[in-house]
Write an enzyme that holds these catalytic residues in place. Structure first.
Site, PDB file in Angstrom:
ATOM      1  N   HIS B  98     -13.188   6.931  12.167  1.00 42.84           N
ATOM      2  CA  HIS B  98     -12.557   8.107  11.569  1.00 42.84           C
ATOM      3  C   HIS B  98     -13.593   9.228  11.429  1.00 42.84           C
ATOM      4  CE1 HIS B  98     -10.570  10.668   8.618  1.00 42.84           C
ATOM      5  NE2 HIS B  98     -11.609  10.502   7.804  1.00 42.84           N
ATOM      6  N   ASP B 128     -17.016  36.920  32.014  1.00 38.74           N
ATOM      7  CA  ASP B 128     -17.042  35.467  31.875  1.00 38.74           C
ATOM      8  C   ASP B 128     -18.355  35.085  31.205  1.00 38.74           C
ATOM      9  OD1 ASP B 128     -16.624  32.683  32.116  1.00 38.74           O
ATOM     10  OD2 ASP B 128     -15.537  32.948  33.972  1.00 38.74           O
ATOM     11  N   TRP B 164     -20.368   6.529  10.079  1.00 36.07           N
ATOM     12  CA  TRP B 164     -20.621   7.602  11.068  1.00 36.07           C
ATOM     13  C   TRP B 164     -22.095   7.989  11.098  1.00 36.07           C
ATOM     14  CZ3 TRP B 164     -22.062  12.889  10.815  1.00 36.07           C
ATOM     15  CH2 TRP B 164     -22.292  13.373   9.533  1.00 36.07           C
ATOM     16  N   SER B 196     -23.358  17.490  26.607  1.00 37.63           N
ATOM     17  CA  SER B 196     -22.281  18.462  26.741  1.00 37.63           C
ATOM     18  C   SER B 196     -22.504  19.637  25.788  1.00 37.63           C
ATOM     19  CB  SER B 196     -20.943  17.780  26.462  1.00 37.63           C
ATOM     20  OG  SER B 196     -19.979  18.726  26.127  1.00 37.63           O
ATOM     21  N   SER B 197     -22.812  19.335  24.534  1.00 39.58           N
ATOM     22  CA  SER B 197     -23.003  20.419  23.565  1.00 39.58           C
ATOM     23  C   SER B 197     -24.175  21.293  23.953  1.00 39.58           C
ATOM     24  CB  SER B 197     -23.271  19.865  22.173  1.00 39.58           C
ATOM     25  OG  SER B 197     -22.436  18.811  21.885  1.00 39.58           O
ATOM     26  N   HIS B 280     -27.959  17.524   8.634  1.00 42.26           N
ATOM     27  CA  HIS B 280     -27.634  18.640   7.768  1.00 42.26           C
ATOM     28  C   HIS B 280     -27.354  19.921   8.544  1.00 42.26           C
ATOM     29  CE1 HIS B 280     -26.684  20.519   4.079  1.00 42.26           C
ATOM     30  NE2 HIS B 280     -27.270  21.577   4.593  1.00 42.26           N
ATOM     31  N   GLU B 282     -26.091  19.972  11.297  1.00 43.42           N
ATOM     32  CA  GLU B 282     -24.774  19.694  11.856  1.00 43.42           C
ATOM     33  C   GLU B 282     -23.657  20.110  10.898  1.00 43.42           C
ATOM     34  OE1 GLU B 282     -23.496  18.696  14.645  1.00 43.42           O
ATOM     35  OE2 GLU B 282     -21.508  17.930  14.100  1.00 43.42           O
ATOM     36  N   TYR B 284     -23.646  22.506   9.011  1.00 44.86           N
ATOM     37  CA  TYR B 284     -23.470  23.956   9.143  1.00 44.86           C
ATOM     38  C   TYR B 284     -22.886  24.323  10.484  1.00 44.86           C
ATOM     39  CZ  TYR B 284     -25.415  24.280   4.641  1.00 44.86           C
ATOM     40  OH  TYR B 284     -25.577  24.115   3.304  1.00 44.86           O
ATOM     41  N   SER B 295     -13.902  35.658   8.241  1.00 42.93           N
ATOM     42  CA  SER B 295     -14.286  37.046   7.984  1.00 42.93           C
ATOM     43  C   SER B 295     -13.415  37.992   8.797  1.00 42.93           C
ATOM     44  CB  SER B 295     -15.746  37.269   8.352  1.00 42.93           C
ATOM     45  OG  SER B 295     -16.568  36.348   7.688  1.00 42.93           O
ATOM     46  N   HIS B 329     -31.886  15.789   1.134  1.00 37.68           N
ATOM     47  CA  HIS B 329     -30.975  15.580   0.005  1.00 37.68           C
ATOM     48  C   HIS B 329     -29.958  14.473   0.288  1.00 37.68           C
ATOM     49  CE1 HIS B 329     -28.392  19.109   1.693  1.00 37.68           C
ATOM     50  NE2 HIS B 329     -27.958  17.984   2.156  1.00 37.68           N
ATOM     51  N   HIS B 330     -29.909  14.014   1.515  1.00 44.93           N
ATOM     52  CA  HIS B 330     -29.046  12.863   1.806  1.00 44.93           C
ATOM     53  C   HIS B 330     -29.770  11.552   1.523  1.00 44.93           C
ATOM     54  CE1 HIS B 330     -25.876  15.220   3.756  1.00 44.93           C
ATOM     55  NE2 HIS B 330     -26.869  16.018   4.075  1.00 44.93           N
ATOM     56  N   THR B 355     -24.746  31.559   0.389  1.00 47.09           N
ATOM     57  CA  THR B 355     -23.353  31.137   0.415  1.00 47.09           C
ATOM     58  C   THR B 355     -22.534  31.957  -0.567  1.00 47.09           C
ATOM     59  OG1 THR B 355     -24.203  28.924   0.836  1.00 47.09           O
ATOM     60  CG2 THR B 355     -21.881  29.115   0.334  1.00 47.09           C
ATOM     61  N   LYS B 358     -21.720  35.347   0.712  1.00 47.52           N
ATOM     62  CA  LYS B 358     -20.572  35.383   1.608  1.00 47.52           C
ATOM     63  C   LYS B 358     -19.266  35.333   0.827  1.00 47.52           C
ATOM     64  CE  LYS B 358     -20.687  34.088   5.770  1.00 47.52           C
ATOM     65  NZ  LYS B 358     -21.277  35.189   6.513  1.00 47.52           N
ATOM     66  N   ARG B 477     -17.870   4.492  -1.994  1.00 46.24           N
ATOM     67  CA  ARG B 477     -17.201   4.787  -0.725  1.00 46.24           C
ATOM     68  C   ARG B 477     -17.417   3.606   0.209  1.00 46.24           C
ATOM     69  NH1 ARG B 477     -21.801   8.700   1.872  1.00 46.24           N
ATOM     70  NH2 ARG B 477     -20.410   9.094   3.607  1.00 46.24           N
TER      71      ARG B 477
HETATM   72  C1  HEM Z   1     -21.347  24.049   4.354  1.00 45.91           C
HETATM   73  C2  HEM Z   1     -20.552  23.082   4.401  1.00 45.91           C
HETATM   74  C3  HEM Z   1     -20.904  21.653   4.060  1.00 45.91           C
HETATM   75  C4  HEM Z   1     -20.517  20.580   4.770  1.00 45.91           C
HETATM   76  C5  HEM Z   1     -19.673  20.612   6.044  1.00 45.91           C
HETATM   77  C6  HEM Z   1     -21.030  19.413   4.133  1.00 45.91           C
HETATM   78  C7  HEM Z   1     -20.821  18.120   4.577  1.00 45.91           C
HETATM   79  C8  HEM Z   1     -21.312  17.002   3.991  1.00 45.91           C
HETATM   80  C9  HEM Z   1     -21.109  15.671   4.445  1.00 45.91           C
HETATM   81  C10 HEM Z   1     -20.354  15.279   5.705  1.00 45.91           C
HETATM   82  C11 HEM Z   1     -21.723  14.835   3.592  1.00 45.91           C
HETATM   83  C12 HEM Z   1     -21.675  13.327   3.627  1.00 45.91           C
HETATM   84  C13 HEM Z   1     -22.748  12.744   4.417  1.00 45.91           C
HETATM   85  C14 HEM Z   1     -22.602  11.258   4.483  1.00 45.91           C
HETATM   86  O1  HEM Z   1     -21.686  10.768   5.142  1.00 45.91           O
HETATM   87  O2  HEM Z   1     -23.416  10.572   3.829  1.00 45.91           O
HETATM   88  C15 HEM Z   1     -22.354  15.639   2.600  1.00 45.91           C
HETATM   89  C16 HEM Z   1     -23.132  15.159   1.557  1.00 45.91           C
HETATM   90  C17 HEM Z   1     -23.892  15.972   0.737  1.00 45.91           C
HETATM   91  N1  HEM Z   1     -23.798  17.359   0.625  1.00 45.91           N
HETATM   92 FE1  HEM Z   1     -22.729  18.557   1.763  1.00 45.91          FE
HETATM   93  N2  HEM Z   1     -21.735  19.786   3.034  1.00 45.91           N
HETATM   94  C18 HEM Z   1     -21.683  21.162   2.951  1.00 45.91           C
HETATM   95  C19 HEM Z   1     -22.249  21.955   1.976  1.00 45.91           C
HETATM   96  C20 HEM Z   1     -23.106  21.499   1.007  1.00 45.91           C
HETATM   97  C21 HEM Z   1     -23.776  22.332   0.046  1.00 45.91           C
HETATM   98  C22 HEM Z   1     -23.606  23.845  -0.068  1.00 45.91           C
HETATM   99  C23 HEM Z   1     -24.531  21.505  -0.699  1.00 45.91           C
HETATM  100  C24 HEM Z   1     -25.456  21.832  -1.829  1.00 45.91           C
HETATM  101  C25 HEM Z   1     -25.605  22.994  -2.413  1.00 45.91           C
HETATM  102  C26 HEM Z   1     -24.353  20.169  -0.214  1.00 45.91           C
HETATM  103  C27 HEM Z   1     -24.971  19.040  -0.716  1.00 45.91           C
HETATM  104  C28 HEM Z   1     -24.738  17.757  -0.292  1.00 45.91           C
HETATM  105  C29 HEM Z   1     -25.433  16.608  -0.785  1.00 45.91           C
HETATM  106  C30 HEM Z   1     -26.564  16.630  -1.790  1.00 45.91           C
HETATM  107  C31 HEM Z   1     -24.907  15.484  -0.144  1.00 45.91           C
HETATM  108  C32 HEM Z   1     -25.365  14.038  -0.279  1.00 45.91           C
HETATM  109  C33 HEM Z   1     -24.553  13.312  -1.278  1.00 45.91           C
HETATM  110  C34 HEM Z   1     -24.923  11.858  -1.374  1.00 45.91           C
HETATM  111  O3  HEM Z   1     -24.874  11.165  -0.346  1.00 45.91           O
HETATM  112  O4  HEM Z   1     -25.230  11.423  -2.486  1.00 45.91           O
HETATM  113  N3  HEM Z   1     -23.468  20.202   0.815  1.00 45.91           N
HETATM  114  N4  HEM Z   1     -22.079  16.974   2.851  1.00 45.91           N
HETATM  115 CU   LIG Z   2     -26.766  18.002   3.803  1.00 46.91          CU
END
Ligand code: HEM
Ligand SMILES: [Cu+2]
Lengths: 215, 593
Positions: B98, B128, B164, B196-197, B280, B282, B284, B295, B329-330, B355, B358, B477
């Site tokens: 998923h 093009d 994933w 590809s990307s 990370h 990614e 963005y 916008s 931070h992950h 952010t 914006k 989770r």
């Molecule tokens: C801009 C769009 C954002 C997307 C698409 C996004 C996406 C994600 C995703 C997919 C995860 C899960 C990763 C995993 O599977 O372990 C995640 C976790 C996290 N995100 Fe975001 N995020 C965004 C913005 C932010 C922002 C603005 C912050 C902080 C100011 C943030 C802080 C975090 C943190 C700290 C985690 C880790 C949480 C943990 O595993 O304990 N993210 N984010």
């Molecule tokens: Cu992140």
């Protein structure tokens, strides 16, 4: 007086673009991504080596540094011949272009052969990339290196060798086209971008040589 | 020197396109067709990924419950579902696939594959892409990657099941997760997708730099182009790192190396660093394009210039840059040096600044606008609201003391979905409904679109907001049966509620599919510029012919001049010459002598 335009189009709009033709721009952009690819691999190497210094032998204990130094010299020479090829193309010197390209292909192939010999010798001494078959021993039976060493060594130098191989293949094609007269003094972008790639691969090797063989 | 490709290649417009069907629609080098190919491919994957989610939610509503056998479970092999009850291994595959499918094969190609291809040349005024054939190759490399990914379900040994993020050593050796072939296919598929990307990114970057129409300066570019350009830079620099990490993983899986295996001195944390160094940026990649689309659509729907155009551009650049230094931070809970943790905490929180710029600029754009609530506009507004919620929970997670508690709970799942579904996907709905008339020459049904929007908005929040509560309550989770823990067993009713909302959300998406397909054939014929927008794509016919513009457009102004006093209408296309010429062309003055 001349009437230039029937319709008034204010042409004073700024012209965008880098003043570089697309192919060259594309090659530069692509090489940026290559920088990141090697940065990742080299980063992994450095982390593993710092975390487990005991797994790594000192320079010269396992690897044949003089042979590789010679190989490095050969690769640098191939960059010089590449520059000469491009200079010949700039001058419209067809004969020079063909000969210098041939020389570059030959030097590239030479580099690869020496690398193959190096791999063969190392492997026959028991220096292999697999974790299950690790432990490199010196002539007196002392333990010189452990699994990480072989893995990281072959991965780093192997990926570089792959890039050289691709380079030699593409360069052969460029050379073939040069013999068919495809490049003129006005249009030889193919030679130029080939050169960019080649110099990049050389540069990467100099960094790898320093990190893997000398430090 | 070679000839310079000055971007004025006045396109040879083929009004009567006489290329055979295959060259025209299958192996096409036309950026618009390639964009549409990506559209169909990724919508298909969106459906597949969504279906997997429905199955997971069934399990979570009634975990391993014989009273509620999985519908259609009897059709699946015994290795997945036994006596109507899903097996734990299959649940792991579901949650892995998923995430992977939706991130890499649905959202990313929808945002970038579809719209970078479709919009960049049109909004830049180019005939093009810089490298049309590379472009075609990029699509036809993505297809086998997708096929390999899905093929994993059918191989012996089961599908990828390590999540994933494929944390090593779980993903590296079969002993841990019990799967091997599937996990190897997963790895190979993503390596191919990376190629590809990469081809795409090289193309988009070169096109934006070199192929803009005369007058299209950097600060006259529409914001979608800016966003896609910066996103391409992120892809260009992030994908190779992932590819390198994946190759090492593949070596561990098949060659017997031990880069990530602790038993032979490898480093599992190395995988996490490399993965999140890509991962990370990614996230963005998965949101910046949506920023751009939203916008554009907000300014258009509010009939006002975008508030703070330059700030918007700089904020995108700042976010992209900061995205590189926050990956740790992950890994707060993975055993990191606390000092390092603080560094990552502060750098992450700094991202909140651009952010917020914006978000406030979007609000400023809406402020006192004469807002028209068409379907794209509704979705764009929902994007802003949902993204704010997701961004706020991100700040929670970014503070290390709070993350100790929330890490790997459903709070993170709520966060992901508020940014990725509430954010990216609403942005995608906005973009598809907005550019559909240009792509296919027909309008989508407004009424169906509105019903779809309101139901999606409702069920999305009903399904995902309570997940914050699950996280608060400590539900982790990626869990197969939370009822085996006494303190989580009480969460079953809430989980059931979430699942029912999720099913409703899933069914609602069929409305979108229906609207899309129906409008493709039966929709009202679209005018050239149905939204009365300024950017260049609307000055080409709908759909634009091969080569896009009959004459290379000349650009005189930025793309957001709505309600400009200069024009009687409330919009002013970028390529409309100024009403009076500042300096009369001397040639046009009749010669008196
Ligand atoms: C801009 C769009 C954002 C997307 C698409 C996004 C996406 C994600 C995703 C997919 C995860 C899960 C990763 C995993 O599977 O372990 C995640 C976790 C996290 N995100 Fe975001 N995020 C965004 C913005 C932010 C922002 C603005 C912050 C902080 C100011 C943030 C802080 C975090 C943190 C700290 C985690 C880790 C949480 C943990 O595993 O304990 N993210 N984010
Ligand atoms: Cu992140």
């Amino acid at each position: 007086m001349s009437h230039a335009a029937a319709i008034a189009i204010p042409q004073r709009q700024p012209m965008p673009g880098m003043g570089v033709y697309n192919l060259k721009l594309g090659m530069w952009v692509f090489l940026l991504s290559e920088v990141m690819f090697f940065t990742g691999l080299i980063g992994a190497y450095i982390i593993l080596r710092f975390a487990h210094p005991g797994d790594y032998a000192r320079p010269g204990e396992v690897l044949n540094v003089p042979l590789t130094a010679l190989n490095t010299f050969i690769l640098i020479c191939s960059s010089v011949t590449m520059v000469k090829a491009f200079a010949a193309a700039e001058l419209g010197d067809q004969r020079g272009l063909r000969l210098w390209l041939l020389a570059t292909v030959a030097l590239g192939a030479f580099f690869l052969s020496i690398q193959a010999i190096e791999y063969y010798k190392l492997a026959s001494e028991g220096f292999v990339p697999m974790a299950s078959l690790y432990n490199v021993h010196g002539p007196d039976g002392a333990l010189l290196g452990q699994p990480l060493y072989g893995m990281t060594f072959y991965t780093l130098t192997g990926f570089h060798g792959m890039h050289v191989t691709i380079g030699v293949l593409c360069m052969s094609f460029t050379t073939y086209k040069a013999f068919r007269g495809a490049y003129t003094q006005a249009g030889h972008g193919g030679v130029e971008i080939m050169g960019l790639y080649w110099h990049f691969v050389d540069l990467v090797w100099i960094i790898l040589f320093t990190i893997v063989y000398l430090i | 020197m070679s000839t310079m490709a000055i971007p004025q290649a006045a396109a040879a417009v083929h009004l009567h396109d006489d290329r055979p069907f295959i060259r025209r629609y299958i192996f096409s080098t036309d950026h618009k067709i390639i964009g549409i190919q990506f559209l169909f491919m990724s919508l298909l994957f969106l459906l597949v990924g969504g279906l997997l989610a429905m199955m997971m939610r069934w399990q979570l509503a009634w975990p391993a419950d014989a009273q509620h056998p999985l519908p259609g479970g009897s059709l699946l092999p015994e290795t997945m579902v036994a006596q109507g009850i899903m097996l734990p291994e299959f649940y792991n595959s579901l949650m892995t696939m998923h995430g992977t499918i939706l991130v890499f094969f649905a959202i990313m190609p929808l945002l970038v594959g579809v719209f970078a291809n479709y919009l960049i040349p049109l909004q830049c005024g180019a005939p093009d892409m810089a490298f049309p054939r590379l472009n075609m190759l990029s699509f036809w490399t993505a297809v086998p990657a997708g096929v390999l990914m899905v093929a994993g379900f059918f191989v012996q040994g089961g599908h990828a099941a390590a999540g994933w993020t494929a944390y090593a050593p779980l993903s590296a050796v079969p002993e841990y997760s019990g799967v091997s072939t599937g996990q190897v296919l997963w790895t190979v598929s993503l390596i191919i997708l990376g190629f590809s990307s990469l081809m795409g990114a090289v193309n988009y970057i070169s096109t934006v730099i070199n192929m803009r129409a005369p007058g299209m300066t950097w600060f006259r570019l529409p914001l979608p182009v800016w966003a896609l350009f910066i996103t391409s830079v992120l892809i260009l620099l992030a994908m190779p790192v992932l590819a390198g990490a994946l190759i090492l993983l593949l070596f561990d899986q098949v060659l017997g190396t031990s880069f990530y295996l602790p038993q032979a001195n490898g480093e599992p944390l190395l995988w996490q660093h490399l993965f999140w160094f890509f991962g990370h940026p990614e996230v963005y990649i998965l949101i910046l394009p949506a920023f751009g689309f939203v916008s554009e659509i907000l300014a258009n729907g509010a009939r006002k210039p975008i508030f703070g155009y330059h700030a918007m551009v700089l904020a995108i650049v700042a976010i992209a840059f900061l995205g590189w230094i926050v990956w740790g931070h992950h890994m707060f809970q993975s055993g990191m040096n606390p000092m390092l943790g603080n560094t990552f905490m502060f750098s992450t929180m700094v991202i909140a600044v651009p952010t917020a710029i914006k978000v406030f600029n979007w609000l400023g754009t809406l402020w006192r606008g004469s807002i028209q609530f068409q379907v794209p506009m509704l979705n764009a507004i929902a994007f802003v609201a949902m993204f704010v919620i997701g961004g706020l929970s991100g700040v929670f997670l970014a503070s290390t003391p709070v993350d100790i508690f929330y890490h790997d709970t459903y709070f993170v799942v709520a966060h992901i979905h508020y940014v990725l579904f509430g954010g990216s996907l609403f942005g995608i709905f906005a973009a598809i409904t907005y550019w559909f008339p240009k792509m296919f020459g027909r309008m989508m049904s407004e009424r169906l679109g509105k019903i779809h929007f309101f139901l999606t908005f409702l069920f999305f929040n009903l399904a995902f907001f309570p997940m914050h509560n699950l996280g608060n309550a400590g539900m982790m989770r990626r869990i197969y049966d939370y009822r085996q823990y006494a303190h989580l067993a009480d969460l079953q009713p809430l989980n059931e509620f979430i699942s029912l909302s999720a099913f409703a959300l899933g069914v609602t998406q069929l409305l979108f599919a229906f609207n899309f397909l129906w409008s493709l054939f039966r929709g009202k014929k679209a005018e050239q510029n149905p939204w009365r927008a300024n950017s260049l794509e609307w000055s080409a016919p709908s759909p634009p012919p091969h080569g896009n513009f009959a004459v290379t457009p000349i650009v005189y102004r930025g793309p957001y001049e709505y309600s400009s006093p200069e024009s009687a209408e409330d919009y002013l296309p970028q390529d409309q010459p100024p009403a009076e010429q500042p300096v009369p062309a001397p040639d046009l003055v009749p010669a008196s002598s």
